[in-house]
Design a protein around this motif. Structure first.
Motif, PDB file in Angstrom:
ATOM      1  N   SER A   1       0.852  -1.198   0.000  1.00 18.13           N
ATOM      2  CA  SER A   1       0.000   0.000   0.000  1.00 18.13           C
ATOM      3  C   SER A   1       0.884   1.244   0.000  1.00 18.13           C
ATOM      4  CB  SER A   1      -0.912  -0.002   1.229  1.00 18.13           C
ATOM      5  OG  SER A   1      -1.659   1.182   1.280  1.00 18.13           O
ATOM      6  N   GLY A   2       0.740   2.091  -1.030  1.00 16.12           N
ATOM      7  CA  GLY A   2       1.601   3.268  -1.125  1.00 16.12           C
ATOM      8  C   GLY A   2       3.020   2.923  -1.559  1.00 16.12           C
ATOM      9  N   GLY A   3       3.189   1.720  -2.127  1.00 12.72           N
ATOM     10  CA  GLY A   3       4.512   1.261  -2.550  1.00 12.72           C
ATOM     11  C   GLY A   3       5.142   0.375  -1.480  1.00 12.72           C
ATOM     12  N   GLU A   4       6.093  -0.462  -1.914  1.00 15.67           N
ATOM     13  CA  GLU A   4       6.762  -1.353  -0.949  1.00 15.67           C
ATOM     14  C   GLU A   4       7.510  -0.548   0.103  1.00 15.67           C
ATOM     15  OE1 GLU A   4       9.521  -4.311  -2.505  1.00 15.67           O
ATOM     16  OE2 GLU A   4       7.786  -5.443  -3.212  1.00 15.67           O
ATOM     17  N   ILE A   5       8.091   0.579  -0.320  1.00 12.89           N
ATOM     18  CA  ILE A   5       8.779   1.467   0.622  1.00 12.89           C
ATOM     19  C   ILE A   5       7.973   2.747   0.756  1.00 12.89           C
ATOM     20  CG2 ILE A   5      10.841   2.883   1.002  1.00 12.89           C
ATOM     21  CD1 ILE A   5      12.502   0.661  -0.212  1.00 12.89           C
ATOM     22  N   LYS A   6       7.640   3.086   1.987  1.00 14.38           N
ATOM     23  CA  LYS A   6       6.910   4.326   2.258  1.00 14.38           C
ATOM     24  C   LYS A   6       7.917   5.374   2.702  1.00 14.38           C
ATOM     25  CE  LYS A   6       4.009   0.733   3.329  1.00 14.38           C
ATOM     26  NZ  LYS A   6       3.861   0.086   2.011  1.00 14.38           N
ATOM     27  N   GLY A   7       7.800   6.562   2.151  1.00 15.89           N
ATOM     28  CA  GLY A   7       8.754   7.612   2.493  1.00 15.89           C
ATOM     29  C   GLY A   7      10.072   7.407   1.759  1.00 15.89           C
ATOM     30  N   GLY A   8      11.133   7.977   2.311  1.00 14.53           N
ATOM     31  CA  GLY A   8      12.442   7.887   1.674  1.00 14.53           C
ATOM     32  C   GLY A   8      13.354   8.971   2.215  1.00 14.53           C
ATOM     33  N   GLU A   9      14.479   9.144   1.561  1.00 18.16           N
ATOM     34  CA  GLU A   9      15.482  10.094   2.053  1.00 18.16           C
ATOM     35  C   GLU A   9      14.949  11.528   2.097  1.00 18.16           C
ATOM     36  OE1 GLU A   9      20.279  10.902   1.587  1.00 18.16           O
ATOM     37  OE2 GLU A   9      19.252   9.598   0.158  1.00 18.16           O
ATOM     38  N   ASP A  10      14.001  11.841   1.177  1.00 14.27           N
ATOM     39  CA  ASP A  10      13.476  13.209   1.123  1.00 14.27           C
ATOM     40  C   ASP A  10      12.686  13.584   2.381  1.00 14.27           C
ATOM     41  OD1 ASP A  10      11.588  11.295   0.275  1.00 14.27           O
ATOM     42  OD2 ASP A  10      10.393  12.806  -0.769  1.00 14.27           O
ATOM     43  N   VAL A  11      12.120  12.586   3.084  1.00 14.39           N
ATOM     44  CA  VAL A  11      11.408  12.862   4.343  1.00 14.39           C
ATOM     45  C   VAL A  11      12.174  12.282   5.545  1.00 14.39           C
ATOM     46  CG1 VAL A  11       9.117  13.157   3.333  1.00 14.39           C
ATOM     47  CG2 VAL A  11       9.881  10.854   3.989  1.00 14.39           C
ATOM     48  N   PHE A  12      13.418  11.845   5.264  1.00 16.26           N
ATOM     49  CA  PHE A  12      14.372  11.392   6.306  1.00 16.26           C
ATOM     50  C   PHE A  12      13.989  10.076   6.978  1.00 16.26           C
ATOM     51  CE2 PHE A  12      14.242  16.086   6.203  1.00 16.26           C
ATOM     52  CZ  PHE A  12      15.456  16.288   5.558  1.00 16.26           C
ATOM     53  N   LEU A  13      12.975   9.382   6.443  1.00 14.15           N
ATOM     54  CA  LEU A  13      12.591   8.083   7.001  1.00 14.15           C
ATOM     55  C   LEU A  13      11.963   7.244   5.897  1.00 14.15           C
ATOM     56  CD1 LEU A  13      12.043   6.122   9.399  1.00 14.15           C
ATOM     57  CD2 LEU A  13       9.883   7.329   9.764  1.00 14.15           C
ATOM     58  N   ALA A  14      12.496   6.038   5.714  1.00 13.91           N
ATOM     59  CA  ALA A  14      11.926   5.067   4.779  1.00 13.91           C
ATOM     60  C   ALA A  14      11.469   3.864   5.592  1.00 13.91           C
ATOM     61  CB  ALA A  14      12.964   4.647   3.742  1.00 13.91           C
ATOM     62  N   GLN A  15      10.266   3.353   5.285  1.00 13.87           N
ATOM     63  CA  GLN A  15       9.697   2.254   6.054  1.00 13.87           C
ATOM     64  C   GLN A  15       9.096   1.199   5.132  1.00 13.87           C
ATOM     65  OE1 GLN A  15       7.469   5.566   8.113  1.00 13.87           O
ATOM     66  NE2 GLN A  15       7.267   4.005   9.697  1.00 13.87           N
ATOM     67  N   SER A  16       9.170  -0.040   5.560  1.00 15.10           N
ATOM     68  CA  SER A  16       8.445  -1.117   4.887  1.00 15.10           C
ATOM     69  C   SER A  16       7.975  -2.072   5.974  1.00 15.10           C
ATOM     70  CB  SER A  16       9.328  -1.838   3.861  1.00 15.10           C
ATOM     71  OG  SER A  16      10.364  -2.555   4.518  1.00 15.10           O
ATOM     72  N   SER A  17       7.104  -3.001   5.593  1.00 16.85           N
ATOM     73  CA  SER A  17       6.617  -3.957   6.590  1.00 16.85           C
ATOM     74  C   SER A  17       6.102  -5.213   5.918  1.00 16.85           C
ATOM     75  CB  SER A  17       5.499  -3.341   7.436  1.00 16.85           C
ATOM     76  OG  SER A  17       4.399  -2.990   6.630  1.00 16.85           O
ATOM     77  N   THR A  18       6.102  -6.294   6.695  1.00 12.62           N
ATOM     78  CA  THR A  18       5.451  -7.511   6.230  1.00 12.62           C
ATOM     79  C   THR A  18       3.946  -7.307   6.368  1.00 12.62           C
ATOM     80  OG1 THR A  18       5.452  -8.491   8.456  1.00 12.62           O
ATOM     81  CG2 THR A  18       7.354  -8.973   7.050  1.00 12.62           C
ATOM     82  N   MET A  19       3.167  -8.125   5.682  1.00 10.86           N
ATOM     83  CA  MET A  19       1.728  -8.158   5.957  1.00 10.86           C
ATOM     84  C   MET A  19       1.540  -8.985   7.224  1.00 10.86           C
ATOM     85  SD  MET A  19       0.139  -6.243   3.865  1.00 10.86           S
ATOM     86  CE  MET A  19      -1.589  -6.679   4.165  1.00 10.86           C
ATOM     87  N   ALA A  20       0.521  -8.629   7.986  1.00 13.14           N
ATOM     88  CA  ALA A  20       0.276  -9.326   9.247  1.00 13.14           C
ATOM     89  C   ALA A  20       0.061 -10.820   9.024  1.00 13.14           C
ATOM     90  CB  ALA A  20      -0.944  -8.732   9.944  1.00 13.14           C
ATOM     91  N   ASP A  21       0.506 -11.609  10.011  1.00 20.71           N
ATOM     92  CA  ASP A  21       0.186 -13.031  10.018  1.00 20.71           C
ATOM     93  C   ASP A  21      -1.325 -13.180  10.157  1.00 20.71           C
ATOM     94  OD1 ASP A  21       2.831 -13.632   9.898  1.00 20.71           O
ATOM     95  OD2 ASP A  21       3.023 -14.354  11.939  1.00 20.71           O
TER      96      ASP A  21
END
Length: 266
Positions: A196-216
């Motif tokens: 949702s919103g791409g595999e990586i949310k955010g990035g260097e431009d907002v100083f934080l990049a995040q990803s996550s597994t889907m819940a079990d």
């Protein structure tokens, strides 16, 4: 309340991996590569009701020296959130959100308030409160009613009080892997990522990049039937330096908004 940060997080982790075996598997996968996993942050959910609101959860951390640092608003998801940091920066940050229940329909408000009514007034003061699970009985019928309106409310009704996710600090992986490379390792080993919103949310431009597994997915025994529903997930965070040279410690609401969707019932 716990007397040390270490004992609290150890108890939270043990509760979390009981219903999130994939997080334990990811942890073991990275550890097998020689990584020592450092937690970036741990997140919690609750309702904005006096007995068990954000401040009641936060008290367990502020008693251990944590301090409030950032405020966040998720308009579409009807959430208010804060993050907390400890002066000892080796301890994980804490992210706590609460649902603004009164913004839901009258029917949903009645269900949530029915759950809250079942909780003892002093429940939030118990040592194990943050990993005590649901302190109420709820029907699958009411779970479905909440799910149609708020995934967050439905998740809370089923799972109650526990860590919603732990987060690997990508910056502190000894191998120097980037978030893109971590994601590839996860996919190569069969883990499903939140796209949702791409595999990586955010990035260097907002100083934080995040990803996550889907819940079990996990079996939950409701008062009237048993359903297999999403439990918890594992997040990965890569932080970048601000123009002043300091590492960014906050959160990005637009990215967190998509991370919440890791528990969506697909």
């Amino acid at each position: 309340m716990h007397t040390s940060v270490e004992s609290l997080f150890a108890a939270l982790w043990q509760d979390y991996i009981q219903i999130t075996p994939s997080a334990h598997a990811v942890h073991q996968l990275l550890a097998a590569e020689g990584e020592e996993i450092i937690n970036d942050h741990v997140a919690f959910r609750t309702f904005d009701r006096a007995k068990i609101n954000l401040d009641k959860l936060a008290a367990h951390f502020t008693a251990l020296g944590y301090e409030a640092k950032g405020d966040y608003d998720f308009t579409a998801k009807k959430l208010t959130a804060k993050h907390f940091e400890h002066p000892n920066t080796t301890y994980p940050k804490v992210f706590i959100s609460e649902l603004r229940v009164d913004e839901l329909s009258d029917q949903a408000v009645a269900i949530v308030d029915g759950l809250i009514a079942q909780i003892p007034d002093d429940a939030a003061q118990a040592k194990d409160f943050l990993y005590s699970g649901p302190q109420w009985q709820v029907s699958a019928k009411d779970y479905r009613t909440l799910l149609a309106e708020s995934e967050y409310a439905a998740w809370m009704s089923a799972w109650g009080f526990r860590a919603n996710h732990f987060t690997v600090s990508v910056n502190q992986l000894q191998s120097g892997l980037s978030l893109v490379e971590v994601n590839q390792v996860l996919k190569d080993n069969g883990f499903a990522l939140n796209t949702s919103g791409g595999e990586i949310k955010g990035g260097e431009d907002v100083f934080l990049a995040q990803s996550s597994t889907m819940a079990d997915r996990y079996q939950v025994k409701f008062s009237d039937e048993t359903l297999e529903i999403p439990s918890c997930f594992y997040e990965f965070a890569q932080r970048y330096h601000l123009p002043n040279g300091e590492l960014y410690h906050g959160f990005v609401a637009a990215s967190a908004d998509k991370i919440f969707e890791s528990t969506n019932a697909m």
